[in-house]
Design a protein around this motif. Structure first.
Motif, mmCIF file in Angstrom:
data_model
loop_
_atom_site.group_PDB
_atom_site.id
_atom_site.type_symbol
_atom_site.label_atom_id
_atom_site.label_comp_id
_atom_site.label_asym_id
_atom_site.label_seq_id
_atom_site.Cartn_x
_atom_site.Cartn_y
_atom_site.Cartn_z
ATOM 1 N N GLY A 1 0.814 -1.206 0.000
ATOM 2 C CA GLY A 1 0.000 0.000 0.000
ATOM 3 C C GLY A 1 0.842 1.246 0.000
ATOM 4 N N PRO A 2 0.395 2.305 0.679
ATOM 5 C CA PRO A 2 1.113 3.581 0.649
ATOM 6 C C PRO A 2 2.402 3.548 1.451
ATOM 7 C CG PRO A 2 -0.731 3.701 2.171
ATOM 8 C CD PRO A 2 -0.856 2.384 1.454
ATOM 9 N N ASP B 1 1.769 4.973 -3.684
ATOM 10 C CA ASP B 1 1.188 3.647 -3.522
ATOM 11 C C ASP B 1 2.130 2.625 -4.161
ATOM 12 O OD1 ASP B 1 -0.386 1.220 -4.060
ATOM 13 O OD2 ASP B 1 -2.083 2.426 -3.368
#
Length: 298
Positions: A41-42, A85
């Motif tokens: 993810g981020p 991301d």
């Protein structure tokens, strides 16, 4: 056969883009197996600066030169800069690791969020974060992950239970001395654990006279002696895949001279008698050179 499993934690956007391809090339040159565990993810690395108030954190930062290894831009992600991301921006790189023949798995969705909070969170929070990671992994690879290695070796019983419900073959979320079956507080067991058995480079550098010039020899001294179950070594794309790549080259050659076969976690697990693994609790414990507590095999 002496086995040493290589577990590669990939924490950041930069580590994914720069460190992972270099590690693939190095491993291929040495014909070594490895397991890459991805943050999906981020990249919110900058938010880790909250740890500055934890005992031992600033000492570790000063020893290992976080700015040098991670870079200023990465240290601003999630604060002054938006966090890129990783899964969406680097999907082709992640798939290229699989296509090169290496095992892949889940490290986390949001590395800093998991590492800083999971130990004190409930089942709903834990399951939500793990579901995000599994969904993203499945989107990228077209199938669910079969293994998980927790960010920062931070876990709770709900996370161990989720791994079991997913039917994962094995996981590597803890620090310890040998493979085991985790025994949870409710009396249930989790899926087999292959704990990290050796210290990481950032735990060794700057302590007891160890620096980048002799840290590989310090690790090799620990692996010289025969052990019944071999070793699991955790490395980081941001360290061994970048500025500490020469140290990793030294380790790869040294382990092969010591007679080790360097394998993925899956191959390491396949060589074990899974039915005979002992049970053990996992509790918060301290590891020399690392701030805070980690999930440690008792």
């Amino acid at each position: 056969m002496r086995l040493l499993a290589l577990k590669i934690d990939v924490d950041t956007y930069r580590g994914t883009r720069e460190g992972v391809p270099q590690l693939v090339r190095m491993l291929q040159a040495h014909r070594a197996g490895a397991t890459f565990l991805f943050s999906l993810g981020p990249d919110h690395t900058g938010r880790a600066l909250r740890r500055a108030f934890r005992p031992g954190f600033m000492k570790k930062v000063s020893r290992t030169s976080v700015l040098e290894h991670y870079g200023l831009k990465t240290l601003l992600y999630g604060t002054l800069l938006p966090g890129p991301d990783i899964g969406r921006g680097c999907a082709d790189i992640l798939r290229s690791v699989r296509d090169a023949g290496f095992e892949t798995g889940i490290h986390t969705f949001d590395h800093v969020k998991w590492q800083d909070y999971v130990a004190g969170k409930d089942a709903a929070w834990t399951q939500r974060e793990m579901a995000r990671a599994m969904q993203r992994y499945t989107e990228i690879f077209g199938r669910p992950a079969s293994t998980h290695g927790a960010a920062g070796w931070q876990m709770n019983d709900s996370a161990f239970e989720q791994e079991r419900l997913w039917g994962m073959t094995y996981c590597s979320d803890s620090r310890g001395t040998h493979p085991f079956i985790p025994l949870l507080a409710n009396g249930q067991t989790g899926c087999p654990q292959l704990p990290t058995t050796l210290p990481t480079l950032d735990e060794l550098i700057g302590a007891d006279g160890v620096d980048t010039n002799n840290v590989a020899d310090a690790v090799l001294a620990m692996t010289q002696a025969e052990t019944p179950t071999g070793h699991v070594y955790t490395l980081h794309a941001e360290l061994e895949g970048m500025k500490l790549a020469p140290v990793f080259e030294h380790l790869l050659a040294g382990w092969q001279r010591q007679g080790y076969t360097l394998v993925s976690m899956a191959d390491y697990f396949a060589a074990l008698d899974a039915a005979a693994l002992p049970r053990a609790r996992v509790m918060p414990g301290e590891i020399a050179g690392r701030s805070g507590t980690l999930a440690v095999q008792l």
